[in-house]
Write a protein that holds these residues in place. Sequence first.
Motif, PDB file in Angstrom:
ATOM      1  N   LEU A 203      89.668  59.629  32.263  1.00 21.65           N
ATOM      2  CA  LEU A 203      89.292  60.580  33.309  1.00 21.65           C
ATOM      3  C   LEU A 203      88.395  61.674  32.739  1.00 21.65           C
ATOM      4  N   GLY A 204      88.765  62.194  31.564  1.00 16.71           N
ATOM      5  CA  GLY A 204      87.957  63.223  30.930  1.00 16.71           C
ATOM      6  C   GLY A 204      86.576  62.734  30.552  1.00 16.71           C
ATOM      7  N   LEU A 205      86.478  61.494  30.071  1.00 16.93           N
ATOM      8  CA  LEU A 205      85.175  60.939  29.703  1.00 16.93           C
ATOM      9  C   LEU A 205      84.272  60.798  30.924  1.00 16.93           C
ATOM     10  N   PHE A 206      84.832  60.378  32.045  1.00 16.77           N
ATOM     11  CA  PHE A 206      84.030  60.254  33.262  1.00 16.77           C
ATOM     12  C   PHE A 206      83.502  61.619  33.709  1.00 16.77           C
ATOM     13  N   LEU A 207      84.369  62.620  33.699  1.00 17.36           N
ATOM     14  CA  LEU A 207      83.987  63.939  34.204  1.00 17.36           C
ATOM     15  C   LEU A 207      83.002  64.654  33.282  1.00 17.36           C
ATOM     16  N   SER A 208      83.053  64.348  31.993  1.00 16.40           N
ATOM     17  CA  SER A 208      82.120  64.978  31.053  1.00 16.40           C
ATOM     18  C   SER A 208      80.920  64.098  30.745  1.00 16.40           C
ATOM     19  N   GLY A 209      80.935  62.855  31.225  1.00 15.75           N
ATOM     20  CA  GLY A 209      79.889  61.898  30.885  1.00 15.75           C
ATOM     21  C   GLY A 209      78.627  62.041  31.717  1.00 15.75           C
ATOM     22  N   SER A 210      77.695  61.159  31.441  1.00 19.56           N
ATOM     23  CA  SER A 210      76.391  61.158  32.101  1.00 19.56           C
ATOM     24  C   SER A 210      76.237  59.886  32.932  1.00 19.56           C
ATOM     25  N   PRO A 211      75.276  59.860  33.857  1.00 18.84           N
ATOM     26  CA  PRO A 211      75.034  58.634  34.620  1.00 18.84           C
ATOM     27  C   PRO A 211      74.770  57.418  33.743  1.00 18.84           C
ATOM     28  N   GLU A 212      74.078  57.614  32.612  1.00 19.46           N
ATOM     29  CA  GLU A 212      73.834  56.487  31.708  1.00 19.46           C
ATOM     30  C   GLU A 212      75.145  55.924  31.177  1.00 19.46           C
ATOM     31  N   GLU A 213      76.089  56.797  30.859  1.00 15.56           N
ATOM     32  CA  GLU A 213      77.388  56.349  30.353  1.00 15.56           C
ATOM     33  C   GLU A 213      78.208  55.682  31.447  1.00 15.56           C
ATOM     34  N   TRP A 214      78.132  56.187  32.687  1.00 19.82           N
ATOM     35  CA  TRP A 214      78.881  55.565  33.783  1.00 19.82           C
ATOM     36  C   TRP A 214      78.448  54.120  34.004  1.00 19.82           C
ATOM     37  N   ALA A 215      77.159  53.862  33.824  1.00 20.04           N
ATOM     38  CA  ALA A 215      76.667  52.495  34.024  1.00 20.04           C
ATOM     39  C   ALA A 215      77.306  51.526  33.034  1.00 20.04           C
ATOM     40  N   ARG A 216      77.691  52.035  31.849  1.00 17.20           N
ATOM     41  CA  ARG A 216      78.302  51.175  30.823  1.00 17.20           C
ATOM     42  C   ARG A 216      79.823  51.131  30.923  1.00 17.20           C
ATOM     43  N   THR A 217      80.435  52.238  31.342  1.00 18.05           N
ATOM     44  CA  THR A 217      81.896  52.341  31.245  1.00 18.05           C
ATOM     45  C   THR A 217      82.603  52.524  32.583  1.00 18.05           C
ATOM     46  N   GLY A 218      81.848  52.598  33.676  1.00 18.80           N
ATOM     47  CA  GLY A 218      82.437  52.977  34.949  1.00 18.80           C
ATOM     48  C   GLY A 218      82.990  51.850  35.797  1.00 18.80           C
ATOM     49  N   ARG A 219      83.029  50.644  35.258  1.00 21.26           N
ATOM     50  CA  ARG A 219      83.581  49.541  36.045  1.00 21.26           C
ATOM     51  C   ARG A 219      85.106  49.617  36.046  1.00 21.26           C
ATOM     52  N   PRO A 220      85.748  49.470  37.219  1.00 23.71           N
ATOM     53  CA  PRO A 220      87.219  49.524  37.272  1.00 23.71           C
ATOM     54  C   PRO A 220      87.865  48.472  36.377  1.00 23.71           C
ATOM     55  N   LYS A 221      89.040  48.819  35.834  1.00 26.25           N
ATOM     56  CA  LYS A 221      89.817  47.916  35.006  1.00 26.25           C
ATOM     57  C   LYS A 221      91.134  47.597  35.713  1.00 26.25           C
ATOM     58  N   PRO A 222      91.752  46.468  35.377  1.00 28.27           N
ATOM     59  CA  PRO A 222      93.039  46.134  35.991  1.00 28.27           C
ATOM     60  C   PRO A 222      94.067  47.247  35.791  1.00 28.27           C
ATOM     61  N   GLY A 223      94.716  47.636  36.873  1.00 29.04           N
ATOM     62  CA  GLY A 223      95.782  48.622  36.782  1.00 29.04           C
ATOM     63  C   GLY A 223      95.354  50.071  36.788  1.00 29.04           C
ATOM     64  N   ASP A 224      94.046  50.354  36.979  1.00 26.79           N
ATOM     65  CA  ASP A 224      93.636  51.763  36.956  1.00 26.79           C
ATOM     66  C   ASP A 224      93.249  52.292  38.341  1.00 26.79           C
ATOM     67  N   SER A 225      93.826  51.711  39.388  1.00 24.93           N
ATOM     68  CA  SER A 225      93.488  52.146  40.749  1.00 24.93           C
ATOM     69  C   SER A 225      93.833  53.617  40.966  1.00 24.93           C
ATOM     70  N   ASN A 226      94.889  54.119  40.294  1.00 27.16           N
ATOM     71  CA  ASN A 226      95.255  55.532  40.430  1.00 27.16           C
ATOM     72  C   ASN A 226      94.129  56.456  39.960  1.00 27.16           C
ATOM     73  N   LEU A 227      93.414  56.018  38.937  1.00 22.75           N
ATOM     74  CA  LEU A 227      92.331  56.830  38.390  1.00 22.75           C
ATOM     75  C   LEU A 227      91.249  57.064  39.440  1.00 22.75           C
ATOM     76  N   TRP A 228      90.878  56.028  40.155  1.00 24.44           N
ATOM     77  CA  TRP A 228      89.825  56.154  41.158  1.00 24.44           C
ATOM     78  C   TRP A 228      90.318  56.902  42.386  1.00 24.44           C
ATOM     79  N   GLN A 229      91.584  56.720  42.722  1.00 26.06           N
ATOM     80  CA  GLN A 229      92.143  57.465  43.847  1.00 26.06           C
ATOM     81  C   GLN A 229      92.180  58.960  43.554  1.00 26.06           C
ATOM     82  N   VAL A 230      92.586  59.325  42.337  1.00 26.90           N
ATOM     83  CA  VAL A 230      92.683  60.740  42.028  1.00 26.90           C
ATOM     84  C   VAL A 230      91.292  61.385  41.988  1.00 26.90           C
ATOM     85  N   LEU A 231      90.283  60.660  41.536  1.00 24.20           N
ATOM     86  CA  LEU A 231      88.919  61.185  41.580  1.00 24.20           C
ATOM     87  C   LEU A 231      88.477  61.443  43.016  1.00 24.20           C
TER      88      LEU A 231
END
Length: 251
Positions: A203-231
């Motif tokens: 969560l911290g990496l997403f909030l401090s990251g850049s659009p370039e980083e989101w393109a590499r790391t922003g794909r949902p992973k199994p079991g992390d639905s809570n992370l996207w809901q809280v965002l």
Amino acid sequence: MSRMESRGEQAVILRVGTFREIDCWVRFFSPLRGIETGFAFGGRRSRRRFTGCLDSLNHVRLDLEAPRSGRYLTLSQGTLVHRFAGLHRDMQRMGMAVNCIKFLEGAHTGADQAEPVFDLLLAALDVLNAAPDVPATFPLLFRAKLACTYGYAPEVNLCGVCGVSLSSMESGSFSWRGGYALCAGCRKRAEAGVMDNLDLSRLGLFLSGSPEEWARTGRPKPGDSNLWQVLDFFVQHHTGLQWTRGRFRRV
């Protein structure tokens, strides 16, 4: 001078509309003004003053004039910097870009913080235009980052109640209403608006990251639905904006 002038001001065109046969209004975002609307007289026909630049999502440089009374803004000339042609060839990415723009328009707070928001917008358009792969979560990450830029950045490394470090926790709790993480002890006393079992480091990496980083790391992973809901909950709660019927509305 009866008029105030600005030459070569950077801007991203948000929308363009016709109000007379050859004249148009232009809604744009600039790092100096935030969101503004100006009139391009003759803009629909002029090939010399506005060559190829008065289209939505273009990055341009504008010559602007305004009477000292501040009644209206006039675009006297424009120069195209970047058209982001890749967006216009991919409807899915164009949809993501439009979603980001609509949220920006809804969340806009004026000229304050306009420069970092402009940089964020350009970086997002660059990624949507040219990155090999862009996850469907990209607009949500843009919304969360924009909320942070406007002053709602949450604390995810320390418990927001007692201040204990959360660096050793593999997962934790987050108060999307309060905008802070919680240790196990404080979680038991927390009120509503808290979500458990979150990867706080991610969560911290997403909030401090850049659009370039989101393109590499922003794909949902199994079991992390809570992370996207809280965002999503965090953004809605602190900006007051919710996607309804094709636009972001205040709730």
